[in-house]
Design an enzyme around this catalytic site. Structure first.
Site, PDB file in Angstrom:
ATOM      1  N   GLU A   1      -6.725   4.428   8.041  1.00 18.74           N
ATOM      2  CA  GLU A   1      -6.307   5.939   7.598  1.00 18.74           C
ATOM      3  C   GLU A   1      -7.717   6.718   6.999  1.00 18.74           C
ATOM      4  O   GLU A   1      -7.960   7.902   7.270  1.00 18.74           O
ATOM      5  CB  GLU A   1      -5.250   6.230   6.884  1.00 18.74           C
ATOM      6  CG  GLU A   1      -3.698   6.030   7.794  1.00 18.74           C
ATOM      7  CD  GLU A   1      -2.525   5.392   6.856  1.00 18.74           C
ATOM      8  OE1 GLU A   1      -2.690   5.381   5.489  1.00 18.74           O
ATOM      9  OE2 GLU A   1      -1.837   4.959   7.588  1.00 18.74           O
TER      10      GLU A   1
ATOM     11  N   HIS B   1      -9.444   1.173   4.833  1.00 20.60           N
ATOM     12  CA  HIS B   1      -8.212   1.249   5.518  1.00 20.60           C
ATOM     13  C   HIS B   1      -8.355   2.234   6.689  1.00 20.60           C
ATOM     14  O   HIS B   1      -9.035   3.328   6.672  1.00 20.60           O
ATOM     15  CB  HIS B   1      -7.022   1.902   4.722  1.00 20.60           C
ATOM     16  CG  HIS B   1      -5.851   1.767   5.176  1.00 20.60           C
ATOM     17  ND1 HIS B   1      -5.274   2.878   5.944  1.00 20.60           N
ATOM     18  CD2 HIS B   1      -4.606   0.916   5.090  1.00 20.60           C
ATOM     19  CE1 HIS B   1      -4.167   2.248   6.462  1.00 20.60           C
ATOM     20  NE2 HIS B   1      -3.586   1.335   5.805  1.00 20.60           N
TER      21      HIS B   1
ATOM     22  N   LYS C   1       0.032   4.327  -0.150  1.00 18.79           N
ATOM     23  CA  LYS C   1      -0.523   5.382   0.514  1.00 18.79           C
ATOM     24  C   LYS C   1      -0.122   6.722  -0.710  1.00 18.79           C
ATOM     25  O   LYS C   1      -0.069   6.565  -1.785  1.00 18.79           O
ATOM     26  CB  LYS C   1       0.067   5.717   1.612  1.00 18.79           C
ATOM     27  CG  LYS C   1      -0.163   4.532   2.378  1.00 18.79           C
ATOM     28  CD  LYS C   1      -0.048   4.812   4.029  1.00 18.79           C
ATOM     29  CE  LYS C   1      -0.138   3.055   4.623  1.00 18.79           C
ATOM     30  NZ  LYS C   1      -0.073   3.180   6.019  1.00 18.79           N
TER      31      LYS C   1
ATOM     32  N   GLY D   1       2.562   1.985  10.655  1.00 21.13           N
ATOM     33  CA  GLY D   1       3.502   3.240  10.700  1.00 21.13           C
ATOM     34  C   GLY D   1       4.195   3.416  11.897  1.00 21.13           C
ATOM     35  O   GLY D   1       4.784   4.695  12.091  1.00 21.13           O
TER      36      GLY D   1
ATOM     37  N   GLU E   1      -5.428  -5.321  10.459  1.00 20.81           N
ATOM     38  CA  GLU E   1      -4.281  -4.371  10.745  1.00 20.81           C
ATOM     39  C   GLU E   1      -4.683  -3.454  11.984  1.00 20.81           C
ATOM     40  O   GLU E   1      -5.650  -2.562  12.195  1.00 20.81           O
ATOM     41  CB  GLU E   1      -4.404  -3.101   9.499  1.00 20.81           C
ATOM     42  CG  GLU E   1      -4.118  -3.747   8.295  1.00 20.81           C
ATOM     43  CD  GLU E   1      -3.487  -2.816   7.407  1.00 20.81           C
ATOM     44  OE1 GLU E   1      -2.362  -3.037   6.917  1.00 20.81           O
ATOM     45  OE2 GLU E   1      -4.000  -1.629   7.182  1.00 20.81           O
TER      46      GLU E   1
ATOM     47  N   ASN F   1       0.668  -1.313  -0.052  1.00 21.19           N
ATOM     48  CA  ASN F   1      -0.116  -0.034  -0.021  1.00 21.19           C
ATOM     49  C   ASN F   1       0.866   1.400  -0.078  1.00 21.19           C
ATOM     50  O   ASN F   1       1.336   1.584   0.825  1.00 21.19           O
ATOM     51  CB  ASN F   1      -0.718  -0.037   1.198  1.00 21.19           C
ATOM     52  CG  ASN F   1      -1.670   1.184   1.555  1.00 21.19           C
ATOM     53  OD1 ASN F   1      -1.786   2.031   0.453  1.00 21.19           O
ATOM     54  ND2 ASN F   1      -2.318   1.283   2.720  1.00 21.19           N
TER      55      ASN F   1
HETATM   56  P1  PGA Z   1       3.009   0.157   7.743  1.00 23.17           P
HETATM   57  O1  PGA Z   1       1.217   0.508   6.902  1.00 23.17           O
HETATM   58  O2  PGA Z   1       3.500  -1.189   6.987  1.00 23.17           O
HETATM   59  O3  PGA Z   1       3.576   1.339   7.407  1.00 23.17           O
HETATM   60  O4  PGA Z   1       2.847   0.010   8.981  1.00 23.17           O
HETATM   61  C1  PGA Z   1       0.591  -0.709   6.818  1.00 23.17           C
HETATM   62  C2  PGA Z   1      -0.780  -0.273   6.267  1.00 23.17           C
HETATM   63  O5  PGA Z   1      -1.064   0.895   6.553  1.00 23.17           O
HETATM   64  O6  PGA Z   1      -1.216  -0.957   5.593  1.00 23.17           O
END
Ligand code: PGA
Length: 253
Positions: free
Chosen positions: A97, A95, A12, A173, A167, A10
């Site tokens: 976010e 997701h 982003k 992150g 997740e 991903n």
């Molecule tokens: P990350 O993000 O690997 O940077 O923790 C995972 C995600 O948001 O799918």
């Protein structure tokens, strides 16, 4: 029950056109040789068309990061399933976010999921608890409920295309991944259990479930060793070719 491992990147809100095409050009030859792992990149909308072009003839697959549930009309800034269908095979739905910063609710996640399935796009449904919810001991109940709501009115015949990503929000992150034992507890105790209640144990054994949240080349294998974890949804580490390839290699059975 054999489920093909899936390692999904991903990206982003990262990568300009040139950067996106350069990254897949580095990834392709390395990932194409991994025959028993499905690998997937999810660039921003702006890079989908050129990346799709670059991926022609490659086994590396393409996905989007979001979609709107209506097909067309006066919805400035939105992208629909029929538009994505021309370009890619997968789409990330719900997701954290999107839930956190863009007002997504379990209800809109359900609408997006049904739109994707209805247009033969394969949704990667993201669910997971916040730190406060974990500390309050609500994880299993909450994740089960998110899954139940996302799957409202989804018929069993459409499930073959579905992928679920567990997740935990606090792990995304942050460099602080869940432990494999915690991931196992939620995936078996909430995700496959709820899926089994809704669609039966056979369907629950067939659905692919990924772990996501601070997955990198160092910890990937510890998740993939668990039979119930079918791969990873990778954020930060998917922006670096070498890291992403190593994660995909770790997923090879
Ligand atoms: P990350 O993000 O690997 O940077 O923790 C995972 C995600 O948001 O799918």
């Amino acid at each position: 029950m054999t489920r093909v491992p899936l390692v999904a990147g991903n990206w982003k809100m990262n990568k300009t056109l040139g950067e996106a095409v350069r990254l897949v050009e580095v990834l392709m030859p390395q990932l194409d040789s991994l025959e028993r792992v499905e690998s997937l990149v999810c660039p921003p909308f702006t890079a989908l068309a050129p990346v799709a072009e670059a991926l022609r003839g490659s086994r590396l697959k393409l996905g989007a990061q979001n979609l709107y549930w209506l097909e067309a009309g006066a919805y400035t800034g939105e992208i629909s399933a029929p538009m994505l269908k021309d370009l890619c095979e997968y789409v990330i739905v719900g997701h954290s976010e999107r839930r956190q910063y863009f007002g997504e609710t379990d209800e809109t996640v359900n609408l997006r999921l049904r739109a994707a399935l209805g247009h033969q796009l394969k949704p990667i449904l993201c669910i997971g608890e916040t730190l406060a919810e974990r500390e309050a001991g609500q994880t299993l109940q909450l994740v089960g409920q998110q899954l139940r709501q996302a799957l409202t009115e989804v018929p069993a015949r459409e499930l073959h295309a579905l992928v679920i990503a567990y997740e935990p929000v606090w792990a995304i992150g942050t460099g602080r991944a869940a432990s494999p034992a915690d991931a196992l507890e939620v995936i078996d105790g909430a995700i496959r259990a709820t899926f089994s209640e809704l669609y039966g144990s056979e369907a629950a054994g067939r659905v692919r479930v990924l772990y996501g949240g601070s997955v990198g080349p160092k910890n990937a294998r510890s998740f993939f060793e668990l039979e119930t974890i079918d791969g990873a949804l990778v954020g930060g580490a998917s922006l670096r070719a070498e890291d992403f390839v190593q994660i995909a290699e770790a997923a090879a059975p």
